[in-house]
Design an enzyme around this catalytic site. Sequence first.
Site, PDB file in Angstrom:
ATOM      1  N   PRO A 247       0.830  -1.210   0.000  1.00 23.94           N
ATOM      2  CA  PRO A 247       0.000   0.000   0.000  1.00 23.94           C
ATOM      3  C   PRO A 247       0.865   1.262   0.000  1.00 23.94           C
ATOM      4  CG  PRO A 247       0.063  -0.953   2.203  1.00 23.94           C
ATOM      5  CD  PRO A 247       0.903  -1.846   1.333  1.00 23.94           C
TER       6      PRO A 247
ATOM      7  N   CYS B  57      -8.519   9.887  -9.596  1.00 24.28           N
ATOM      8  CA  CYS B  57      -7.953   9.813 -10.958  1.00 24.28           C
ATOM      9  C   CYS B  57      -9.017  10.079 -12.017  1.00 24.28           C
ATOM     10  CB  CYS B  57      -7.246   8.484 -11.178  1.00 24.28           C
ATOM     11  SG  CYS B  57      -8.195   7.073 -10.645  1.00 24.28           S
TER      12      CYS B  57
ATOM     13  N   GLU C  43      -1.588  17.341 -14.711  1.00 20.92           N
ATOM     14  CA  GLU C  43      -2.581  16.885 -13.744  1.00 20.92           C
ATOM     15  C   GLU C  43      -2.335  17.596 -12.407  1.00 20.92           C
ATOM     16  OE1 GLU C  43      -2.252  12.759 -12.461  1.00 20.92           O
ATOM     17  OE2 GLU C  43      -4.429  12.622 -12.341  1.00 20.92           O
TER      18      GLU C  43
HETATM   19  P1  ADP Z   1       1.598   9.337  -5.992  1.00 22.62           P
HETATM   20  O1  ADP Z   1       2.205  10.452  -6.769  1.00 22.62           O
HETATM   21  O2  ADP Z   1       0.145   9.250  -6.039  1.00 22.62           O
HETATM   22  O3  ADP Z   1       2.180   9.139  -4.626  1.00 22.62           O
HETATM   23  P2  ADP Z   1       3.035   7.098  -7.030  1.00 22.62           P
HETATM   24  O4  ADP Z   1       2.794   6.593  -8.396  1.00 22.62           O
HETATM   25  O5  ADP Z   1       4.371   7.626  -6.718  1.00 22.62           O
HETATM   26  O6  ADP Z   1       1.893   8.116  -6.842  1.00 22.62           O
HETATM   27  O7  ADP Z   1       2.678   5.994  -5.950  1.00 22.62           O
HETATM   28  C1  ADP Z   1       1.762   4.959  -6.106  1.00 22.62           C
HETATM   29  C2  ADP Z   1       2.299   3.699  -5.447  1.00 22.62           C
HETATM   30  O8  ADP Z   1       3.509   3.348  -6.098  1.00 22.62           O
HETATM   31  C3  ADP Z   1       2.656   3.854  -3.972  1.00 22.62           C
HETATM   32  O9  ADP Z   1       2.319   2.660  -3.281  1.00 22.62           O
HETATM   33  C4  ADP Z   1       4.153   4.041  -4.002  1.00 22.62           C
HETATM   34  O10 ADP Z   1       4.790   3.620  -2.806  1.00 22.62           O
HETATM   35  C5  ADP Z   1       4.530   3.112  -5.136  1.00 22.62           C
HETATM   36  N1  ADP Z   1       5.849   3.377  -5.750  1.00 22.62           N
HETATM   37  C6  ADP Z   1       6.590   4.513  -5.728  1.00 22.62           C
HETATM   38  N2  ADP Z   1       7.732   4.346  -6.423  1.00 22.62           N
HETATM   39  C7  ADP Z   1       7.732   3.086  -6.909  1.00 22.62           C
HETATM   40  C8  ADP Z   1       8.617   2.303  -7.715  1.00 22.62           C
HETATM   41  N3  ADP Z   1       9.782   2.795  -8.164  1.00 22.62           N
HETATM   42  N4  ADP Z   1       8.259   1.033  -8.015  1.00 22.62           N
HETATM   43  C9  ADP Z   1       7.091   0.533  -7.587  1.00 22.62           C
HETATM   44  N5  ADP Z   1       6.220   1.203  -6.833  1.00 22.62           N
HETATM   45  C10 ADP Z   1       6.519   2.468  -6.482  1.00 22.62           C
END
Ligand code: ADP
Length: 524
Positions: A188, A294, A392
Site C-alpha cells: 500500500p 484519478c 494533472e
Molecule cells: P503518488 O504520486 O500518487 O504518490 P506514485 O505513483 O508515486 O503516486 O505511488 C503509487 C504507489 O507506487 C505507492 O504505493 C508508491 O509507494 C509506489 N511506488 C513509488 N515508487 C515506486 C517504484 N519505483 N516502483 C514501484 N512502486 C513504487
Amino acid sequence: MTASTIWPPRTDAAQLEDLVLTVTRSGDDRKLRSVHAPYSDEEIGSVPDCTGEDVELAISRARNAQEEWAARDVSERATILTRYHDMVLSRQDELLDVMQLESGKARRDALEEVLDVANNARHYATRAEGYLADEKRKGGFPVLTKARQHRHPVGVVGVISPWNYPLTLAVSDAIPALLAGNSVVLKPAEETPFTALLAVKLLREAGVPPNVFQVVTGSGKELGPPLIDNVDFVQFTGSTKTGRRVAKRAGKNLVPSSLELGGKNPMVVFDDADLKWAVDGAIRGCFTNAGQLCLSFERLYAQSGIYEQFRDELVNRTRSLHLAASYDHDPEVGSLMGKQQLARVRTHVDDAVEKGAKLLTGGRHRPDLGPYFYEPTILEGVTDEMLVAHEETFGPVVTLRSFRSDEEAISLANDSEYGLNAAVWTGDTDRGHDVARKIECGTVNLNDPYTAAWGSVDAPMGGMKQSGLGRRHGDEGFLKYTQTQTVAEQRFHPIAPPRRVPMRLYAKGMSAILKLMRRIPGLR
Ligand code: ADP
C-alpha cells in the site's frame, strides 16, 4: 481541530498497533515508518519499514500457500469473498474511521470506497465459476481435432496501490485475483497503510488464509523492484511517472502488468443538457475527494448558449460547499493528503493567476480548517502556457471554457496526453453516444460524472494514451489474473501428410479442405 480530537470514535492508537501484526516481516527488529493524520498533521502510529528481504519472504510464503488455495473449489473461494462483502458493509464504520483518519477525506468520499469494494466482491464472487470453467473450442479440423481451453491462476499477484483511495485501490483489484486462485502481496501507499491492514484483517476473518493475502509496508522505491521481480503479475495504480518505471521493470522480466495512471479528464456540457443536473455532476466530478481522484474533471467545457448560466450556477454551488474536518457524513469536501499535494495545487493556481487566468472562486489555502485544506477553485481564461492547462493537478481545481460546435468540443476534450475518464451532458442520447465514441478516453459517462462507468463493474475500466495499460472491472479485470492453456486431442489421423502420399497431392488436398471450410459457415 486540536490534537485531542483528531481520533475518530472507533479507532485508537492501540487498535492501529494491533493491525501492524498483519504485516509480513522477516524479523522483529525492523525500522518503523510513521503515519500522519492530514486533519491535524499529527503522528497517529507507525508501521514496519519493510525491506526487500521482507518482500521476498512474503512472496515465497504466498507461493507456498497458493497451490492449496487454487486447489479449493471455486465455490469455496466465492463463499469467502461473499462473506467479506457482508463484513465490509456491516463493519463499514470501522473502515470509514481509519480511512478518514489517515487520508483526511470527507466521510461521504470514504463511503464510496466501502460500496465499491462490496460491489466488486459481489460481482466477481457471482461470476468466478463461469470465468474459470473449461471451455470447448473448435478443433483445427472438424471431427479430427477436439480442443479444450483451461484457465489457470497466474500464481502470485503483486498489488501496488496509492493513497487517494486507500481501500478500493488496495482491495478491489485483489478480489478477482483471489477468486481466480492466486495469492496476493500488497504494497500500500506509504501514507495510508492502516486502511489496507484493516481490510486485510477483515479478509482473514472472512476466511482467506494469512499467507494467501499479505501486506508489506514501506517505501515504494525500495519495495517496488523486489516485488515486481518476484511476482507473476503486477497490478499498479498511481502516477504515470511511476507507472512507466513499473512497466519497464515488469517488461524486463516478461511479467505482465496492468496500470491505471494519471488523467486530465474533460467534461463537456451541451446547450440541450439539464443544467441543474450538469452543475451537480460537475460539483461531484471536480471536487469529490477534494479532486484527488484519478477520474475527476480538471477541464470543463460548456457550449456557448448556456455557458454563462452554467458558469454562474456552478460558481454559486461551489461557494456554498461545506468544507470541514469531521467524522460525520455532513461535510462535502475534506482535506488534501499533505504538504506535497497542497504545494502542487498552490503552484498550479498561482501560476495560472500570475499568467492572467481569472479566479472565479476559491484559490485559497484554509489552515483555519486543517493544515491541508484548500478551497474548491474554478479558473477561466486559461491558456496553453499555464501549468494547469495540461498537467494533472490532482486537487480541487478546474478550468472552464466555452465551445461552439460538437467538433470543437471533441477536439478540446482530446487535447491531452491522457485519456482516462470523460463526461458528456446532453438531452439528446444519440448525440451523446456519437460524441462519446469520438472521445479518446477509456470511460465516458453520459449525464453522470464517473459513477455510471466506474460502478458498472461488469464493463471494463482503464486508460487510453498515457493513462494506462490494461483494464480493471469486466471480463478483463478477472481474466488478466489467469493464463489460458489449450489441450487439443487429435483423433483418427494426424494433421500431417499420410505416408506414401506425395507432398504435391497433400498440398492440393489440404488446400481443397481449407477452401471448403471457408465456404461452409458451419465448418469455420
Ligand atoms: P503518488 O504520486 O500518487 O504518490 P506514485 O505513483 O508515486 O503516486 O505511488 C503509487 C504507489 O507506487 C505507492 O504505493 C508508491 O509507494 C509506489 N511506488 C513509488 N515508487 C515506486 C517504484 N519505483 N516502483 C514501484 N512502486 C513504487
